[in-house]
Design a protein around this motif. Structure first.
Motif, short mmCIF file in Angstrom:
data_model
loop_
_atom_site.label_atom_id
_atom_site.label_comp_id
_atom_site.label_asym_id
_atom_site.label_seq_id
_atom_site.Cartn_x
_atom_site.Cartn_y
_atom_site.Cartn_z
N ILE A 174 28.16 17.40 -8.93
CA ILE A 174 27.16 16.43 -9.37
C ILE A 174 26.08 16.30 -8.29
O ILE A 174 26.36 15.96 -7.15
CB ILE A 174 27.80 15.06 -9.63
CG1 ILE A 174 28.96 15.18 -10.62
CG2 ILE A 174 26.74 14.07 -10.13
CD1 ILE A 174 28.56 15.65 -11.99
N LYS A 175 24.85 16.57 -8.69
CA LYS A 175 23.74 16.53 -7.73
C LYS A 175 22.94 15.23 -7.81
O LYS A 175 22.35 14.81 -6.83
CB LYS A 175 22.81 17.72 -7.96
CG LYS A 175 23.51 19.08 -7.85
CD LYS A 175 24.12 19.31 -6.50
CE LYS A 175 23.10 19.45 -5.41
NZ LYS A 175 23.73 19.75 -4.10
N ALA A 176 22.89 14.61 -8.98
CA ALA A 176 22.13 13.36 -9.12
C ALA A 176 22.75 12.52 -10.23
O ALA A 176 23.08 13.03 -11.29
CB ALA A 176 20.67 13.65 -9.44
N THR A 177 22.88 11.22 -9.95
CA THR A 177 23.35 10.26 -10.95
C THR A 177 22.45 9.04 -10.92
O THR A 177 22.21 8.47 -9.85
CB THR A 177 24.81 9.82 -10.68
OG1 THR A 177 25.68 10.93 -10.86
CG2 THR A 177 25.23 8.71 -11.65
N GLY A 178 21.94 8.65 -12.06
CA GLY A 178 21.14 7.45 -12.17
C GLY A 178 22.04 6.24 -12.37
O GLY A 178 23.10 6.33 -12.99
N ILE A 179 21.60 5.11 -11.84
CA ILE A 179 22.35 3.86 -12.03
C ILE A 179 21.80 3.15 -13.26
O ILE A 179 20.59 2.94 -13.40
CB ILE A 179 22.24 2.96 -10.79
CG1 ILE A 179 22.90 3.66 -9.60
CG2 ILE A 179 22.91 1.61 -11.05
CD1 ILE A 179 22.77 2.89 -8.31
N CYS A 180 22.71 2.80 -14.15
CA CYS A 180 22.37 2.14 -15.40
C CYS A 180 22.73 0.66 -15.32
O CYS A 180 23.62 0.26 -14.55
CB CYS A 180 23.13 2.80 -16.55
SG CYS A 180 22.92 2.02 -18.17
N GLY A 181 22.06 -0.16 -16.10
CA GLY A 181 22.39 -1.57 -16.15
C GLY A 181 23.84 -1.81 -16.55
O GLY A 181 24.45 -2.80 -16.13
N SER A 182 24.40 -0.91 -17.36
CA SER A 182 25.80 -1.07 -17.75
C SER A 182 26.73 -0.91 -16.55
O SER A 182 27.79 -1.56 -16.49
CB SER A 182 26.17 -0.07 -18.84
OG SER A 182 26.09 1.26 -18.37
N ASP A 183 26.37 -0.05 -15.59
CA ASP A 183 27.18 0.07 -14.36
C ASP A 183 27.24 -1.26 -13.63
O ASP A 183 28.31 -1.68 -13.16
CB ASP A 183 26.58 1.14 -13.44
CG ASP A 183 26.55 2.52 -14.06
OD1 ASP A 183 27.52 2.87 -14.75
OD2 ASP A 183 25.56 3.24 -13.85
N ILE A 184 26.10 -1.92 -13.52
CA ILE A 184 26.05 -3.23 -12.85
C ILE A 184 26.87 -4.25 -13.64
O ILE A 184 27.62 -5.05 -13.07
CB ILE A 184 24.59 -3.72 -12.72
CG1 ILE A 184 23.72 -2.67 -11.99
CG2 ILE A 184 24.54 -5.05 -12.00
CD1 ILE A 184 24.14 -2.38 -10.59
N HIS A 185 26.75 -4.19 -14.97
CA HIS A 185 27.45 -5.15 -15.81
C HIS A 185 28.96 -4.98 -15.70
O HIS A 185 29.71 -5.96 -15.60
CB HIS A 185 26.99 -4.97 -17.26
CG HIS A 185 27.08 -6.23 -18.07
ND1 HIS A 185 26.20 -7.28 -17.92
CD2 HIS A 185 27.97 -6.61 -19.03
CE1 HIS A 185 26.53 -8.24 -18.76
NE2 HIS A 185 27.60 -7.87 -19.44
N PHE A 186 29.43 -3.74 -15.71
CA PHE A 186 30.86 -3.50 -15.56
C PHE A 186 31.36 -4.00 -14.20
O PHE A 186 32.44 -4.56 -14.09
CB PHE A 186 31.17 -2.02 -15.71
CG PHE A 186 31.26 -1.54 -17.13
CD1 PHE A 186 32.02 -2.23 -18.06
CD2 PHE A 186 30.60 -0.39 -17.54
CE1 PHE A 186 32.10 -1.80 -19.38
CE2 PHE A 186 30.68 0.05 -18.85
CZ PHE A 186 31.43 -0.65 -19.78
N TRP A 187 30.55 -3.78 -13.18
CA TRP A 187 30.91 -4.22 -11.83
C TRP A 187 31.01 -5.75 -11.77
O TRP A 187 31.98 -6.31 -11.27
CB TRP A 187 29.89 -3.68 -10.84
CG TRP A 187 29.90 -4.29 -9.48
CD1 TRP A 187 30.97 -4.80 -8.79
CD2 TRP A 187 28.77 -4.45 -8.60
NE1 TRP A 187 30.57 -5.27 -7.55
CE2 TRP A 187 29.23 -5.07 -7.42
CE3 TRP A 187 27.42 -4.13 -8.72
CZ2 TRP A 187 28.38 -5.38 -6.36
CZ3 TRP A 187 26.57 -4.43 -7.67
CH2 TRP A 187 27.05 -5.04 -6.50
#
Length: 391
Positions: free
Chosen positions: A65-78
């Motif tokens: 994996i070279k690049a991953t964008g952060i999504c609002g759902s990632d923040i929400h799950f956290w």
């Protein structure tokens, strides 16, 4: 380091994974390079841990994996541990907006080879249910979606993924742009479902990443005029830079949904005919959905793209009914990756301006913390891994 050299590094001793693992039937590759991975825990913590590197099975590919964008759902799950019925019941690697380079191919994979640059379509449907058989695989109830417990996501160095759900990137599309294909796919599915009309007005509610992509895509689709709304003047200023022809509207939090809708509609003129035919609601916030319903012209469409709370109590039911507002929703996407890639490689859309911050994988926790506070000015934040090859 060349992909072939890294493959040689990974061809070490193979051992069985302990049976308590969610991947108990997999084989671990002993790699000289660690696999740092960002996990969200069931008690709402973040931790960067070194996780196993799995060997690809038949039909699978091992991707760096070279690049991953952060999504609002990632923040929400956290922060909350759930989105609707999706609940984090244990530790899980997050991330689903990703691109990378192929390292190894499992048996039976013929269309990919080591060294291929790919974008990852994160949802793996069952391909057996009636929805999959109808081609509506985005609605599959048994989908294994990366970054949604218990399926580990892309915020790690090495990930195994089915080859069918990997898409080759042209040379003129970077890894960073490849990570934007997932949110672009969300928008493309919403626009297709809404049925934007050439030369007809549209409102985009929300100038976050999805809203900004929707703004650019609506413009490329021929919608005009376009109004974009938000509470934050800075976001609206950025939207104006991204699409100079758009009309920004700063939502007045002291006004109710009808009053804000009336002010938005006034930007289109006094005639009901020129009132916006389509509203792309990209926030999921209940008050914004209500405003969208009052904003669309009679017989118009409100396409809810944003993810909101499980239950909304105050939707203007009778207004929606009497005006025959077509209130529509989407769940992720389907059949969008090839056209999304074509949009970027063909110059139809240029989304690179959306990338506001870039963090190395080892500082992925810092990236999540920055995204969690809107005052930091993050738009689209990427976590990248420059080991071996660079973006």
């Amino acid at each position: 380091m060349a992909p072939s050299m890294l493959v040689d590094q990974l061809n070490g001793e193979q051992v069985d994974v302990p049976t308590k693992s969610r991947s108990s039937d997999r084989t671990v590759i002993t790699a000289s390079s660690p696999n740092p991975s960002l996990q969200v825990t069931a008690d709402h913590q973040l931790k960067l841990v070194d996780t196993p590197v799995y060997a690809p099975r038949r039909g699978e590919v091992l991707v760096h994996i070279k690049a991953t964008g952060i999504c609002g759902s990632d923040i929400h799950f956290w922060k909350t541990g759930r989105i609707g019925s999706l609940v984090f019941e244990g530790d899980c690697i997050i991330g689903h907006e990703a691109s990378g380079i192929v390292l190894q191919c499992g048996e039976g994979v013929s269309h990919l080879k080591p060294g291929d640059r790919v974008a990852i379509e994160p949802g793996v449907p069952c391909e057996r249910c009636f929805l999959c058989n109808e081609g509506r695989y985005n609605l599959c109830e048994d989908v294994q979606f990366a970054g949604v417990y218990p399926y580990d996501g892309t915020m790690q160095r090495y990930k195994v993924h089915p080859a069918k759900w990997l898409h080759k990137l042209p040379e003129n599309v970077s890894y960073a742009e490849g990570a934007l294909l997932e949110p672009l796919s969300v928008v493309m599915h919403g626009i297709k479902t809404a049925g934007l009309s050439l030369g007809r007005g549209v409102v985009v509610c929300g100038a976050g990443p999805i809203g900004l992509i929707a703004l650019a895509a609506a413009r490329a689709s021929g919608a005009h005029p376009i109004v974009i709304t938000d509470l934050e003047p800075a976001r609206l200023a950025f939207a104006k830079e991204l699409v100079p022809s758009c009309i920004p509207y700063e939502v007045d939090s002291t006004k109710d949904a009808q009053a804000n809708a009336q002010a938005i509609r006034a930007l289109f003129g006094s005639s009901e005919y020129v009132a916006p035919e389509t509203v792309l609601e990209c926030t999921g916030v209940e008050t914004s959905v209500c405003t969208a319903a009052y904003t669309a012209r009679r017989g118009g469409t409100v396409m809810v793209i944003g993810v909101g709370k499980a239950i909304m109590h105050n939707l203007p039911f009778m207004h929606i009914s009497l005006a025959e507002i077509d209130l529509r929703f989407i769940n992720r996407y389907r059949d969008t990756w090839p056209p999304a890639i074509a949009c970027l490689s063909g110059g139809i859309l240029d989304l690179k301006k959306l990338i506001s911050h870039v963090f190395p994988l080892e500082k992925a926790q810092d990236a999540l913390h920055l995204c969690a506070d809107p005052r930091n000015g993050g738009i689209k934040v990427l976590v990248v891994d420059e080991q071996e090859t660079s973006l």
